[in-house]
Scaffold this motif. Structure first.
Motif, PDB file in Angstrom:
ATOM      1  N   LEU A 263       1.028  -1.245   0.023  1.00  0.00           N
ATOM      2  CA  LEU A 263      -0.016   0.009  -0.275  1.00  0.00           C
ATOM      3  C   LEU A 263       0.894   1.138  -0.146  1.00  0.00           C
ATOM      4  O   LEU A 263       0.559   2.416  -0.488  1.00  0.00           O
ATOM      5  N   THR A 264       1.946   1.171   0.810  1.00  0.00           N
ATOM      6  CA  THR A 264       2.883   2.450   0.662  1.00  0.00           C
ATOM      7  C   THR A 264       3.527   2.548  -0.509  1.00  0.00           C
ATOM      8  O   THR A 264       3.405   3.925  -1.084  1.00  0.00           O
ATOM      9  N   ARG A 265       3.741   1.410  -1.213  1.00  0.00           N
ATOM     10  CA  ARG A 265       4.344   1.727  -2.799  1.00  0.00           C
ATOM     11  C   ARG A 265       3.459   2.770  -3.419  1.00  0.00           C
ATOM     12  O   ARG A 265       3.633   3.406  -4.494  1.00  0.00           O
ATOM     13  N   VAL A 266       2.067   2.239  -3.412  1.00  0.00           N
ATOM     14  CA  VAL A 266       1.094   2.781  -4.183  1.00  0.00           C
ATOM     15  C   VAL A 266       0.737   4.275  -3.480  1.00  0.00           C
ATOM     16  O   VAL A 266       0.656   5.279  -4.468  1.00  0.00           O
ATOM     17  N   PHE A 274       4.358   4.884 -12.054  1.00  0.00           N
ATOM     18  CA  PHE A 274       5.782   4.423 -12.561  1.00  0.00           C
ATOM     19  C   PHE A 274       5.815   4.292 -14.145  1.00  0.00           C
ATOM     20  O   PHE A 274       4.576   3.925 -14.552  1.00  0.00           O
ATOM     21  N   PRO A 275       6.420   4.864 -14.859  1.00  0.00           N
ATOM     22  CA  PRO A 275       7.662   5.366 -14.536  1.00  0.00           C
ATOM     23  C   PRO A 275       7.604   6.946 -14.461  1.00  0.00           C
ATOM     24  O   PRO A 275       8.684   7.471 -14.144  1.00  0.00           O
ATOM     25  N   GLU A 276       6.605   7.501 -14.522  1.00  0.00           N
ATOM     26  CA  GLU A 276       6.439   9.339 -13.981  1.00  0.00           C
ATOM     27  C   GLU A 276       6.875   9.270 -12.824  1.00  0.00           C
ATOM     28  O   GLU A 276       7.437  10.257 -12.454  1.00  0.00           O
ATOM     29  N   TRP A 277       6.470   8.585 -11.899  1.00  0.00           N
ATOM     30  CA  TRP A 277       7.210   8.388 -10.319  1.00  0.00           C
ATOM     31  C   TRP A 277       8.186   7.238 -10.241  1.00  0.00           C
ATOM     32  O   TRP A 277       8.261   6.228 -11.178  1.00  0.00           O
ATOM     33  N   ASP A 278       9.284   7.454  -9.483  1.00  0.00           N
ATOM     34  CA  ASP A 278      10.400   6.788  -9.308  1.00  0.00           C
ATOM     35  C   ASP A 278      10.110   5.236  -8.784  1.00  0.00           C
ATOM     36  O   ASP A 278      10.714   4.502  -9.259  1.00  0.00           O
ATOM     37  N   THR A 279       9.134   4.994  -8.215  1.00  0.00           N
ATOM     38  CA  THR A 279       8.831   3.495  -7.111  1.00  0.00           C
ATOM     39  C   THR A 279       8.173   2.815  -8.198  1.00  0.00           C
ATOM     40  O   THR A 279       6.889   3.027  -8.508  1.00  0.00           O
ATOM     41  N   PRO A 280       8.547   1.658  -8.391  1.00  0.00           N
ATOM     42  CA  PRO A 280       7.746   0.668  -9.250  1.00  0.00           C
ATOM     43  C   PRO A 280       7.152  -0.363  -8.360  1.00  0.00           C
ATOM     44  O   PRO A 280       7.452  -0.282  -7.122  1.00  0.00           O
TER      45      PRO A 280
END
Ligand SMILES: Cc1cc2nc3c(=O)[nH]c(=O)nc-3n(C[C@H](O)[C@H](O)[C@H](O)COP(=O)(O)OP(=O)(O)OC[C@H]3O[C@@H](n4cnc5c(N)ncnc54)[C@H](O)[C@@H]3O)c2cc1C
Length: 470
Positions: A263-266, A274-280
């Protein structure tokens, strides 16, 4: 009287599947008035809805103002007890609190108090009334009474900070993460609590004069002992953010997440962008979610929006799940197509030759005729086993408080890692108070806010006594 409650607008299921847009769209003005008119106006000394609310919101009183069309008065009434109605109106499990105790439920469906609170909260926010009401409340204090440090910016910390400011204290919040909000920011997805709403609620606290220092881990970056020498009191609202793990074979395989990480990743790191944001984030065709709580529902509905097929696997049944999980989340997960499998307990994760999970082995469970301390059926294994294929697994079996502060301070903690407090929410160290999940274990947003509010009262008394003013 109208026995059935008015239903709110919701986003059609077809539009939810790839969208993180808010699902429940709430009431409009006319529906709010009609729904509020269903209230029987119990006198406040009796009103079971209000008594069952941890924040003691004066429900019949604010509903009466809605019926009269005086939304500013309704907002003022709510703000007397609850600084965050747009949040509680969206995420409270009202069926356990106000709505579960509504007198109307004896003859029909309970009044939709949550949606009405949300309506009033949103009206106040959208019309700048909330800032006006809070500015008036804070202006009643003359001079600064003292300085308080708050650890954690989840619902407990934000509530403590807000109520302390309203009592005339200077407040600095220390937050470990780079974003404030606690579970509201990293756990609860946007389709339940939009970021714009949460950001506004946090800004509101800052506009009251509360300073939030991000990236400050108390116990590491700054010590509790340092806070105690700098402030008159400290409130700890550090939550229960440490995931419980499943110690079964194969748990280290790839594509097995704890719900917190998933959940934190999202929610926090925007992995769905992603890839607009760094975390996949890596999700396969089928995501098995192990557990049946609010966290499991959120993880399942996030997996769905990431394009995976979610299957929630719970070791008890649906009836027991609803005893500790917000009803709306289960209903929405079901209507969105999340699959549920009951009476299965995981015993092993099976991997492929590349170290990725490919299936989970479960023991089939069955209920006994006995209930546990939460009123759920006790279960036993049957000795029968099933395997369910999955290329992603999310473990959502619960959270516990982290032990960092214990290591630093030598304070008294309970066996389950929760912080031990006395009847005044004070810990074994004078001047250090605590509330929310840190003292209760996994609980609810409204109870955390209620602890923050009560702690503000207790801290005020403590500081005034210390200074010889009370
Ligand atoms: C996925 C999920 C969904 C949920 N859904 C619901 C729901 O729908 N309705 C509901 O009522 N409840 C729900 N809950 C439970 C609810 O969110 C919690 O009960 C509530 O957030 C507790 O508030 P808190 O302020 O005590 O802790 P938290 O919200 O956990 O906030 C604690 C904060 O303290 C910070 N912190 C921790 N340690 C330190 C430190 N040493 N120094 C500085 N900062 C620190 C953390 O980073 C965090 O920001 C859910 C929980 C989860 C995990």
């Amino acid at each position: 009287m109208v026995k059935k409650r008015f239903t709110p607008k919701v986003l059609p299921v077809s539009e939810r599947l790839r969208s993180f847009g808010e699902v429940v769209l709430g009431y409009d003005y006319e529906t709010s008035v009609r729904e509020a008119s269903r209230c029987l106006r119990c006198p406040l000394w009796f009103a079971p809805c209000s008594k069952a609310c941890p924040l003691r919101v004066k429900v019949p009183a604010f509903l009466e103002y809605i019926v009269k069309g005086d939304l500013e008065a309704a907002a003022r009434k709510v703000y007397e007890d609850n600084l965050f109605p747009s949040i509680t109106g969206r995420v409270c499990p009202q069926e356990w609190f106000c709505e579960g105790n509504c007198v109307v439920s004896k003859i029909g469906e309970s009044v939709s108090v949550g949606l009405l609170e949300r309506y009033v909260g949103d009206y106040a926010r959208e019309n700048g009334l909330d800032e006006k009401i809070l500015a008036e409340m804070v202006s009643k204090n003359s001079g600064v009474k003292g300085r308080v440090a708050v650890v954690g910016s989840g619902p407990a910390g934000l509530s403590a900070a807000g109520w302390l400011r309203l009592r005339g204290y200077e407040v600095v919040v220390y937050e470990a993460l780079h974003r404030p909000g606690g579970v509201l920011a990293y756990g609860i997805p946007e389709f339940r609590l939009p970021r714009s709403v949460l950001d506004h609620e946090i800004k509101k606290v800052e506009n009251l004069g509360v300073e939030i220092r991000l990236n400050h881990v108390v116990g590491k970056t700054v010590l509790l002992s340092e806070l105690l020498s700098e402030y008159d009191a400290v409130f700890i609202g550090s939550g229960a953010g440490t995931p419980k793990l499943l110690n079964i074979p194969g748990v280290d395989l790839n594509n097995i997440y704890t719900a917190n990480e998933f959940l934190t990743r999202v929610n926090l790191m925007r992995a769905h962008l992603f890839p607009e944001w760094d975390t996949p984030i890596s999700v396969g065709k089928t995501t098995l979610i192990i557990g049946g709580g609010n966290t499991a529902m959120d993880a399942a509905r996030v997996a769905l929006r990431l394009g995976s097929k979610p299957v929630v696997v719970y070791r008890r049944d649906r009836e027991d799940m609803l005893k500790t999980t917000r009803r709306d989340e289960v209903l929405h997960a079901e209507e969105e197509g999340v699959e549920f499998k009951y009476y299965l307990q995981p015993i092993e994760f099976l991997g492929d030759e590349n170290g990725f999970v490919k299936a989970v082995r479960f023991e089939v469970m069955e209920p006994l005729n006995e209930l546990d301390e939460r009123g759920k059926k006790k279960i036993v294994g049957t000795g029968r086993y099933v395997e369910i294929p999955a290329d992603t697994v999310v473990i959502a079996i619960g959270l516990e408080p982290n032990r960092l502060l214990m290591e630093e301070s030598g304070l008294r903690f309970n066996e389950d890692g929760t912080i031990a407090v006395d009847d005044h929410l004070m810990m074994s160290l004078p001047g250090v108070f605590a509330g929310g999940d840190a003292i209760r274990g996994e609980s609810t947003v409204v109870e955390a806010m209620a602890d923050g509010k009560r702690a503000a009262e207790e801290i005020d008394l403590y500081v005034r006594r210390k200074k010889g003013l009370a």
